[in-house]
Design a protein around this motif. Sequence first.
Motif, PDB file in Angstrom:
ATOM      1  N   GLN A  52      49.366   8.054  64.970  1.00 25.94           N
ATOM      2  CA  GLN A  52      50.008   8.754  63.857  1.00 25.94           C
ATOM      3  C   GLN A  52      51.453   8.296  63.687  1.00 25.94           C
ATOM      4  O   GLN A  52      51.889   7.951  62.584  1.00 25.94           O
ATOM      5  CB  GLN A  52      49.967  10.267  64.074  1.00 25.94           C
ATOM      6  CG  GLN A  52      50.653  11.100  62.991  1.00 25.94           C
ATOM      7  CD  GLN A  52      50.012  10.929  61.623  1.00 25.94           C
ATOM      8  OE1 GLN A  52      48.809  10.718  61.519  1.00 25.94           O
ATOM      9  NE2 GLN A  52      50.811  10.999  60.569  1.00 25.94           N
ATOM     10  N   GLN A  53      52.191   8.290  64.799  1.00 23.98           N
ATOM     11  CA  GLN A  53      53.587   7.848  64.744  1.00 23.98           C
ATOM     12  C   GLN A  53      53.680   6.366  64.379  1.00 23.98           C
ATOM     13  O   GLN A  53      54.572   5.944  63.643  1.00 23.98           O
ATOM     14  CB  GLN A  53      54.279   8.098  66.091  1.00 23.98           C
ATOM     15  CG  GLN A  53      54.595   9.542  66.385  1.00 23.98           C
ATOM     16  CD  GLN A  53      53.368  10.320  66.873  1.00 23.98           C
ATOM     17  OE1 GLN A  53      52.279   9.760  67.040  1.00 23.98           O
ATOM     18  NE2 GLN A  53      53.551  11.610  67.108  1.00 23.98           N
ATOM     19  N   GLY A  54      52.735   5.572  64.904  1.00 28.80           N
ATOM     20  CA  GLY A  54      52.737   4.153  64.584  1.00 28.80           C
ATOM     21  C   GLY A  54      52.492   3.901  63.109  1.00 28.80           C
ATOM     22  O   GLY A  54      53.152   3.062  62.488  1.00 28.80           O
ATOM     23  N   THR A  55      51.547   4.656  62.524  1.00 29.53           N
ATOM     24  CA  THR A  55      51.261   4.519  61.097  1.00 29.53           C
ATOM     25  C   THR A  55      52.462   4.938  60.270  1.00 29.53           C
ATOM     26  O   THR A  55      52.794   4.297  59.254  1.00 29.53           O
ATOM     27  CB  THR A  55      50.036   5.371  60.703  1.00 29.53           C
ATOM     28  OG1 THR A  55      48.913   4.984  61.492  1.00 29.53           O
ATOM     29  CG2 THR A  55      49.700   5.190  59.228  1.00 29.53           C
ATOM     30  N   GLU A  56      53.133   6.017  60.685  1.00 28.95           N
ATOM     31  CA  GLU A  56      54.322   6.474  59.970  1.00 28.95           C
ATOM     32  C   GLU A  56      55.415   5.410  60.009  1.00 28.95           C
ATOM     33  O   GLU A  56      56.094   5.162  59.003  1.00 28.95           O
ATOM     34  CB  GLU A  56      54.835   7.783  60.573  1.00 28.95           C
ATOM     35  CG  GLU A  56      53.932   8.973  60.296  1.00 28.95           C
ATOM     36  CD  GLU A  56      54.425  10.253  60.941  1.00 28.95           C
ATOM     37  OE1 GLU A  56      55.455  10.187  61.667  1.00 28.95           O
ATOM     38  OE2 GLU A  56      53.801  11.308  60.735  1.00 28.95           O
ATOM     39  N   TYR A  57      55.584   4.755  61.160  1.00 28.60           N
ATOM     40  CA  TYR A  57      56.601   3.706  61.261  1.00 28.60           C
ATOM     41  C   TYR A  57      56.294   2.548  60.319  1.00 28.60           C
ATOM     42  O   TYR A  57      57.167   2.099  59.551  1.00 28.60           O
ATOM     43  CB  TYR A  57      56.715   3.179  62.693  1.00 28.60           C
ATOM     44  CG  TYR A  57      57.437   1.859  62.771  1.00 28.60           C
ATOM     45  CD1 TYR A  57      58.829   1.795  62.663  1.00 28.60           C
ATOM     46  CD2 TYR A  57      56.718   0.658  62.891  1.00 28.60           C
ATOM     47  CE1 TYR A  57      59.499   0.569  62.690  1.00 28.60           C
ATOM     48  CE2 TYR A  57      57.385  -0.564  62.921  1.00 28.60           C
ATOM     49  CZ  TYR A  57      58.763  -0.603  62.827  1.00 28.60           C
ATOM     50  OH  TYR A  57      59.408  -1.809  62.834  1.00 28.60           O
ATOM     51  N   PHE A  58      55.057   2.052  60.367  1.00 32.98           N
ATOM     52  CA  PHE A  58      54.700   0.904  59.539  1.00 32.98           C
ATOM     53  C   PHE A  58      54.788   1.247  58.042  1.00 32.98           C
ATOM     54  O   PHE A  58      55.220   0.424  57.230  1.00 32.98           O
ATOM     55  CB  PHE A  58      53.302   0.396  59.882  1.00 32.98           C
ATOM     56  CG  PHE A  58      53.267  -0.508  61.081  1.00 32.98           C
ATOM     57  CD1 PHE A  58      53.909  -1.735  61.051  1.00 32.98           C
ATOM     58  CD2 PHE A  58      52.606  -0.135  62.239  1.00 32.98           C
ATOM     59  CE1 PHE A  58      53.901  -2.577  62.160  1.00 32.98           C
ATOM     60  CE2 PHE A  58      52.581  -0.967  63.347  1.00 32.98           C
ATOM     61  CZ  PHE A  58      53.235  -2.201  63.312  1.00 32.98           C
ATOM     62  N   THR A  59      54.391   2.472  57.676  1.00 35.26           N
ATOM     63  CA  THR A  59      54.486   2.878  56.274  1.00 35.26           C
ATOM     64  C   THR A  59      55.945   2.961  55.843  1.00 35.26           C
ATOM     65  O   THR A  59      56.316   2.470  54.770  1.00 35.26           O
ATOM     66  CB  THR A  59      53.807   4.246  56.055  1.00 35.26           C
ATOM     67  OG1 THR A  59      52.461   4.200  56.542  1.00 35.26           O
ATOM     68  CG2 THR A  59      53.787   4.616  54.576  1.00 35.26           C
ATOM     69  N   GLY A  60      56.772   3.576  56.694  1.00 33.84           N
ATOM     70  CA  GLY A  60      58.203   3.657  56.393  1.00 33.84           C
ATOM     71  C   GLY A  60      58.838   2.284  56.313  1.00 33.84           C
ATOM     72  O   GLY A  60      59.687   2.027  55.442  1.00 33.84           O
ATOM     73  N   TYR A  61      58.408   1.383  57.190  1.00 37.61           N
ATOM     74  CA  TYR A  61      58.952   0.021  57.193  1.00 37.61           C
ATOM     75  C   TYR A  61      58.607  -0.701  55.893  1.00 37.61           C
ATOM     76  O   TYR A  61      59.462  -1.368  55.294  1.00 37.61           O
ATOM     77  CB  TYR A  61      58.405  -0.754  58.386  1.00 37.61           C
ATOM     78  CG  TYR A  61      58.803  -2.215  58.403  1.00 37.61           C
ATOM     79  CD1 TYR A  61      60.092  -2.605  58.768  1.00 37.61           C
ATOM     80  CD2 TYR A  61      57.892  -3.211  58.042  1.00 37.61           C
ATOM     81  CE1 TYR A  61      60.466  -3.948  58.784  1.00 37.61           C
ATOM     82  CE2 TYR A  61      58.254  -4.556  58.057  1.00 37.61           C
ATOM     83  CZ  TYR A  61      59.534  -4.917  58.425  1.00 37.61           C
ATOM     84  OH  TYR A  61      59.893  -6.231  58.422  1.00 37.61           O
TER      85      TYR A  61
END
Length: 334
Positions: free
Chosen positions: A59-68
Amino acid sequence: MTWWLSTVAVVIALLVLDFVVASRRPHHVGMREAAIWSTFYIAIAILFGIFFWVVAGSQQGTEYFTGYVVEKSLSVDNLFVFVIIMAKFSVPDVLQQRVLLFGIAAALVLRVIFIALGAAALSAFSWVFVIFGLFLIYTAVQLYRHRDEDPEAGDNPVLRWVQNHLPATDDYQGTKLVVRQNGRRVITPLFIVFVAIASTDVLFALDSIPAVFGITRDPFIVFAANAFALLGLRALYFLIHGLLDRLVYLSTGLSVILGFIGVKLILTFLHEDVNEAIPHVPTEVSLVVILGVLAVTTVASLLRVRSHPEERAHAGRVLGGEHDRAPQRSAGDR
Protein backbone atom coordinates in the motif's frame (compact mmCIF):
# COMPACT_ATOMS: atom_id res chain seq x y z
CA MET A 1 12.34 8.64 12.13
CA THR A 2 14.92 6.28 10.62
CA TRP A 3 13.20 6.55 7.24
CA TRP A 4 13.22 10.34 7.47
CA LEU A 5 16.88 10.63 8.46
CA SER A 6 18.17 8.15 5.89
CA THR A 7 16.07 9.59 3.05
CA VAL A 8 17.00 13.21 3.84
CA ALA A 9 20.67 12.14 3.94
CA VAL A 10 20.35 10.50 0.51
CA VAL A 11 18.57 13.53 -0.95
CA ILE A 12 21.19 15.94 0.41
CA ALA A 13 24.03 13.72 -0.88
CA LEU A 14 22.46 13.62 -4.37
CA LEU A 15 21.88 17.37 -4.35
CA VAL A 16 25.52 17.99 -3.34
CA LEU A 17 26.62 15.61 -6.11
CA ASP A 18 24.58 17.63 -8.59
CA PHE A 19 26.14 20.88 -7.38
CA VAL A 20 29.66 19.44 -7.59
CA VAL A 21 29.11 18.11 -11.11
CA ALA A 22 27.56 21.35 -12.35
CA SER A 23 29.97 23.73 -10.59
CA ARG A 24 33.21 21.88 -11.22
CA ARG A 25 33.26 22.87 -14.89
CA PRO A 26 30.40 25.03 -16.17
CA HIS A 27 29.58 23.84 -19.69
CA HIS A 28 26.84 23.15 -22.18
CA VAL A 29 25.18 19.81 -21.38
CA GLY A 30 24.83 17.50 -24.36
CA MET A 31 22.18 14.84 -24.95
CA ARG A 32 24.43 11.93 -23.98
CA GLU A 33 25.39 13.44 -20.63
CA ALA A 34 21.79 14.45 -19.93
CA ALA A 35 20.53 10.94 -20.78
CA ILE A 36 23.04 9.30 -18.44
CA TRP A 37 22.16 11.55 -15.51
CA SER A 38 18.41 11.30 -16.15
CA THR A 39 18.62 7.49 -16.19
CA PHE A 40 20.65 7.59 -12.97
CA TYR A 41 18.10 9.69 -11.07
CA ILE A 42 15.08 7.75 -12.34
CA ALA A 43 16.84 4.50 -11.38
CA ILE A 44 17.52 5.85 -7.87
CA ALA A 45 13.84 6.80 -7.48
CA ILE A 46 12.66 3.37 -8.68
CA LEU A 47 15.13 1.48 -6.49
CA PHE A 48 14.03 3.51 -3.47
CA GLY A 49 10.40 2.72 -4.31
CA ILE A 50 11.06 -1.01 -4.62
CA PHE A 51 12.94 -1.07 -1.31
CA PHE A 52 10.20 0.97 0.35
CA TRP A 53 7.55 -1.38 -1.11
CA VAL A 54 9.32 -4.46 0.32
CA VAL A 55 9.94 -2.97 3.76
CA ALA A 56 6.84 -0.80 4.33
CA GLY A 57 4.26 -2.80 2.36
CA SER A 58 2.47 -2.75 -0.98
CA GLN A 59 0.00 0.00 0.00
CA GLN A 60 2.74 2.44 0.98
CA GLY A 61 4.80 1.41 -2.03
CA THR A 62 1.89 2.06 -4.40
CA GLU A 63 1.27 5.44 -2.77
CA TYR A 64 4.94 6.38 -3.27
CA PHE A 65 5.02 5.39 -6.93
CA THR A 66 1.70 7.15 -7.62
CA GLY A 67 2.90 10.30 -5.87
CA TYR A 68 6.19 10.11 -7.75
CA VAL A 69 4.42 9.87 -11.12
CA VAL A 70 2.18 12.84 -10.22
CA GLU A 71 5.12 14.98 -9.11
CA LYS A 72 7.27 13.96 -12.08
CA SER A 73 4.52 14.91 -14.51
CA LEU A 74 3.96 18.26 -12.76
CA SER A 75 7.72 18.86 -12.74
CA VAL A 76 7.69 18.73 -16.55
CA ASP A 77 5.50 21.83 -16.39
CA ASN A 78 8.21 23.29 -14.13
CA LEU A 79 10.65 22.68 -16.96
CA PHE A 80 8.38 24.51 -19.39
CA VAL A 81 8.50 27.61 -17.20
CA PHE A 82 12.25 27.24 -16.66
CA VAL A 83 12.70 27.22 -20.45
CA ILE A 84 10.59 30.38 -20.73
CA ILE A 85 12.58 32.12 -17.98
CA MET A 86 15.92 31.08 -19.53
CA ALA A 87 14.82 32.40 -22.93
CA LYS A 88 13.27 35.62 -21.59
CA PHE A 89 16.45 36.58 -19.74
CA SER A 90 18.84 35.10 -22.34
CA VAL A 91 20.67 33.00 -19.76
CA PRO A 92 24.04 31.83 -21.18
CA ASP A 93 24.47 28.07 -21.63
CA VAL A 94 27.27 27.89 -19.07
CA LEU A 95 25.02 29.42 -16.37
CA GLN A 96 21.91 27.38 -17.03
CA GLN A 97 22.99 24.44 -14.85
CA ARG A 98 23.59 26.78 -11.89
CA VAL A 99 20.16 28.37 -12.37
CA LEU A 100 18.48 24.96 -12.55
CA LEU A 101 20.22 23.72 -9.41
CA PHE A 102 19.19 26.83 -7.52
CA GLY A 103 15.62 26.27 -8.69
CA ILE A 104 15.66 22.63 -7.56
CA ALA A 105 17.16 23.47 -4.15
CA ALA A 106 14.64 26.27 -3.62
CA ALA A 107 11.79 23.99 -4.68
CA LEU A 108 12.87 21.30 -2.20
CA VAL A 109 13.00 23.76 0.69
CA LEU A 110 9.62 25.25 -0.20
CA ARG A 111 8.03 21.81 -0.52
CA VAL A 112 9.29 20.75 2.91
CA ILE A 113 7.63 23.84 4.39
CA PHE A 114 4.36 23.26 2.53
CA ILE A 115 4.37 19.54 3.40
CA ALA A 116 4.72 20.36 7.10
CA LEU A 117 1.92 22.94 6.92
CA GLY A 118 -0.32 20.66 4.86
CA ALA A 119 0.17 17.65 7.13
CA ALA A 120 -0.58 19.74 10.23
CA ALA A 121 -3.71 21.20 8.65
CA LEU A 122 -5.04 17.82 7.50
CA SER A 123 -4.34 16.29 10.92
CA ALA A 124 -6.21 19.06 12.74
CA PHE A 125 -9.08 19.65 10.31
CA SER A 126 -10.41 16.95 8.00
CA TRP A 127 -12.36 19.53 5.99
CA VAL A 128 -9.02 20.79 4.64
CA PHE A 129 -9.38 17.92 2.16
CA VAL A 130 -12.28 19.85 0.64
CA ILE A 131 -10.25 23.08 0.50
CA PHE A 132 -7.36 21.28 -1.19
CA GLY A 133 -9.76 19.56 -3.57
CA LEU A 134 -11.54 22.75 -4.59
CA PHE A 135 -8.20 24.51 -5.06
CA LEU A 136 -6.95 21.75 -7.37
CA ILE A 137 -10.19 21.81 -9.36
CA TYR A 138 -9.90 25.61 -9.70
CA THR A 139 -6.27 25.23 -10.81
CA ALA A 140 -7.27 22.56 -13.32
CA VAL A 141 -9.98 24.77 -14.82
CA GLN A 142 -7.64 27.78 -15.06
CA LEU A 143 -4.86 25.70 -16.57
CA TYR A 144 -7.24 24.32 -19.20
CA ARG A 145 -8.70 27.75 -19.99
CA HIS A 146 -5.22 29.22 -20.52
CA ARG A 147 -3.62 26.08 -21.98
CA ASP A 148 -2.49 27.96 -25.10
CA GLU A 149 -0.69 30.72 -23.17
CA ASP A 150 2.66 31.00 -21.41
CA PRO A 151 3.32 32.61 -18.02
CA GLU A 152 4.27 36.28 -18.11
CA ALA A 153 6.55 38.28 -15.82
CA GLY A 154 3.54 40.45 -15.09
CA ASP A 155 1.90 37.48 -13.37
CA ASN A 156 4.65 37.48 -10.73
CA PRO A 157 4.37 40.37 -8.25
CA VAL A 158 7.71 39.59 -6.58
CA LEU A 159 9.61 39.65 -9.86
CA ARG A 160 7.71 42.75 -10.95
CA TRP A 161 8.75 44.57 -7.76
CA VAL A 162 12.41 43.59 -8.17
CA GLN A 163 12.49 44.71 -11.80
CA ASN A 164 10.82 48.03 -11.00
CA HIS A 165 12.71 48.97 -7.83
CA LEU A 166 16.23 47.49 -7.94
CA PRO A 167 18.89 48.89 -10.30
CA ALA A 168 20.46 46.21 -12.50
CA THR A 169 23.29 45.80 -14.98
CA ASP A 170 22.44 45.23 -18.62
CA ASP A 171 24.73 42.22 -18.97
CA TYR A 172 25.58 39.10 -16.98
CA GLN A 173 28.67 39.37 -14.79
CA GLY A 174 29.68 35.71 -14.73
CA THR A 175 28.17 33.97 -11.69
CA LYS A 176 27.90 37.19 -9.66
CA LEU A 177 24.50 38.23 -8.32
CA VAL A 178 25.50 41.71 -7.13
CA VAL A 179 28.29 43.96 -8.43
CA ARG A 180 29.51 47.49 -7.81
CA GLN A 181 28.87 49.92 -10.67
CA ASN A 182 29.48 53.67 -10.63
CA GLY A 183 30.06 53.54 -6.90
CA ARG A 184 26.88 51.70 -5.95
CA ARG A 185 25.81 48.09 -5.65
CA VAL A 186 23.51 46.83 -8.39
CA ILE A 187 22.02 43.44 -9.12
CA THR A 188 22.80 41.43 -12.23
CA PRO A 189 20.36 39.67 -14.58
CA LEU A 190 21.34 36.40 -12.85
CA PHE A 191 19.88 37.75 -9.60
CA ILE A 192 16.62 38.53 -11.41
CA VAL A 193 16.56 35.03 -12.91
CA PHE A 194 17.02 33.51 -9.43
CA VAL A 195 14.11 35.59 -8.13
CA ALA A 196 11.97 34.46 -11.08
CA ILE A 197 12.79 30.79 -10.46
CA ALA A 198 12.30 30.91 -6.67
CA SER A 199 9.00 32.82 -6.78
CA THR A 200 7.71 30.53 -9.51
CA ASP A 201 8.57 27.53 -7.33
CA VAL A 202 6.16 28.87 -4.71
CA LEU A 203 3.28 28.68 -7.19
CA PHE A 204 4.20 25.15 -8.21
CA ALA A 205 4.37 24.04 -4.58
CA LEU A 206 0.85 25.37 -4.02
CA ASP A 207 -0.66 22.84 -6.41
CA SER A 208 1.85 19.96 -6.28
CA ILE A 209 1.64 19.45 -2.50
CA PRO A 210 -2.19 19.25 -2.33
CA ALA A 211 -2.03 16.96 -5.38
CA VAL A 212 0.22 14.41 -3.72
CA PHE A 213 -1.74 14.67 -0.45
CA GLY A 214 -4.63 13.49 -2.60
CA ILE A 215 -2.67 10.26 -3.05
CA THR A 216 -1.42 9.72 0.50
CA ARG A 217 -1.66 11.32 3.93
CA ASP A 218 1.79 10.15 4.96
CA PRO A 219 4.07 13.24 5.07
CA PHE A 220 7.14 11.05 4.53
CA ILE A 221 5.77 9.59 1.28
CA VAL A 222 4.78 13.10 0.16
CA PHE A 223 8.34 14.30 0.83
CA ALA A 224 10.02 11.30 -0.80
CA ALA A 225 7.85 11.53 -3.94
CA ASN A 226 8.58 15.27 -4.25
CA ALA A 227 12.30 14.98 -3.54
CA PHE A 228 13.05 12.16 -5.97
CA ALA A 229 10.88 13.75 -8.68
CA LEU A 230 12.73 17.07 -8.36
CA LEU A 231 16.28 15.78 -8.09
CA GLY A 232 16.60 14.77 -11.73
CA LEU A 233 15.20 17.99 -13.14
CA ARG A 234 18.58 19.43 -14.11
CA ALA A 235 19.42 16.53 -16.41
CA LEU A 236 15.81 16.14 -17.59
CA TYR A 237 15.76 19.79 -18.65
CA PHE A 238 18.60 19.28 -21.11
CA LEU A 239 17.31 15.88 -22.23
CA ILE A 240 13.79 16.90 -23.24
CA HIS A 241 14.42 20.58 -23.99
CA GLY A 242 13.57 20.03 -27.64
CA LEU A 243 10.69 17.64 -26.90
CA LEU A 244 8.87 20.15 -24.69
CA ASP A 245 7.72 22.16 -27.69
CA ARG A 246 6.04 19.04 -29.06
CA LEU A 247 3.94 18.23 -25.98
CA VAL A 248 1.07 20.40 -27.18
CA TYR A 249 -1.51 18.67 -25.00
CA LEU A 250 0.57 18.59 -21.80
CA SER A 251 -1.35 21.42 -20.10
CA THR A 252 -4.62 19.69 -20.96
CA GLY A 253 -3.36 16.40 -19.53
CA LEU A 254 -2.11 18.04 -16.33
CA SER A 255 -5.43 19.85 -15.89
CA VAL A 256 -7.24 16.48 -16.13
CA ILE A 257 -4.88 14.97 -13.53
CA LEU A 258 -5.26 17.90 -11.12
CA GLY A 259 -9.05 17.86 -11.55
CA PHE A 260 -9.17 14.10 -10.94
CA ILE A 261 -7.11 14.39 -7.74
CA GLY A 262 -9.22 17.34 -6.59
CA VAL A 263 -12.40 15.26 -6.93
CA LYS A 264 -10.63 12.37 -5.18
CA LEU A 265 -9.79 14.61 -2.21
CA ILE A 266 -13.39 15.73 -1.84
CA LEU A 267 -14.66 12.13 -2.12
CA THR A 268 -12.15 11.09 0.56
CA PHE A 269 -13.58 13.65 2.97
CA LEU A 270 -17.19 12.67 2.18
CA HIS A 271 -16.38 8.96 2.49
CA GLU A 272 -14.68 9.27 5.89
CA ASP A 273 -16.62 12.11 7.52
CA VAL A 274 -20.09 12.06 5.97
CA ASN A 275 -21.14 8.66 4.67
CA GLU A 276 -19.04 5.54 4.06
CA ALA A 277 -21.40 4.62 1.21
CA ILE A 278 -19.88 7.44 -0.84
CA PRO A 279 -17.26 5.83 -3.13
CA HIS A 280 -13.58 6.16 -2.35
CA VAL A 281 -10.99 6.03 -5.16
CA PRO A 282 -8.25 3.47 -4.33
CA THR A 283 -4.62 4.44 -4.87
CA GLU A 284 -4.20 1.69 -7.47
CA VAL A 285 -7.01 3.19 -9.54
CA SER A 286 -5.43 6.63 -9.22
CA LEU A 287 -2.12 5.28 -10.52
CA VAL A 288 -3.78 3.68 -13.55
CA VAL A 289 -5.78 6.83 -14.34
CA ILE A 290 -2.75 9.13 -14.04
CA LEU A 291 -0.50 6.89 -16.15
CA GLY A 292 -3.30 6.55 -18.71
CA VAL A 293 -3.78 10.31 -18.98
CA LEU A 294 -0.03 10.87 -19.38
CA ALA A 295 0.22 8.17 -22.05
CA VAL A 296 -2.74 9.52 -24.03
CA THR A 297 -1.44 13.09 -23.67
CA THR A 298 2.03 12.19 -24.95
CA VAL A 299 0.84 10.08 -27.90
CA ALA A 300 -1.85 12.60 -28.90
CA SER A 301 0.69 15.44 -28.70
CA LEU A 302 3.21 13.69 -30.95
CA LEU A 303 0.51 12.73 -33.47
CA ARG A 304 -0.81 16.31 -33.50
CA VAL A 305 2.64 17.81 -34.11
CA ARG A 306 3.33 15.28 -36.85
CA SER A 307 0.28 16.47 -38.78
CA HIS A 308 0.68 20.15 -37.74
CA PRO A 309 4.46 20.72 -37.39
CA GLU A 310 3.97 24.46 -36.99
CA GLU A 311 2.26 24.05 -33.60
CA ARG A 312 4.20 24.58 -30.39
CA ALA A 313 3.33 23.63 -26.84
CA HIS A 314 2.64 26.16 -24.08
CA ALA A 315 3.17 25.91 -20.35
CA GLY A 316 -0.33 27.19 -19.58
CA ARG A 317 -1.22 29.92 -17.09
CA VAL A 318 -3.08 29.81 -13.81
CA LEU A 319 -2.74 33.46 -12.80
CA GLY A 320 -3.40 36.45 -14.98
CA GLY A 321 -4.45 36.57 -18.59
CA GLU A 322 -3.87 38.38 -21.81
CA HIS A 323 -5.51 41.55 -20.52
CA ASP A 324 -3.58 41.55 -17.24
CA ARG A 325 -0.11 41.88 -18.65
CA ALA A 326 1.79 44.80 -17.20
CA PRO A 327 4.61 46.44 -19.16
CA GLN A 328 8.05 45.72 -17.72
CA ARG A 329 11.04 48.00 -17.74
CA SER A 330 14.25 46.48 -19.01
CA ALA A 331 17.50 46.81 -17.14
CA GLY A 332 18.61 49.52 -19.56
CA ASP A 333 15.57 51.70 -18.73
CA ARG A 334 16.64 52.20 -15.14
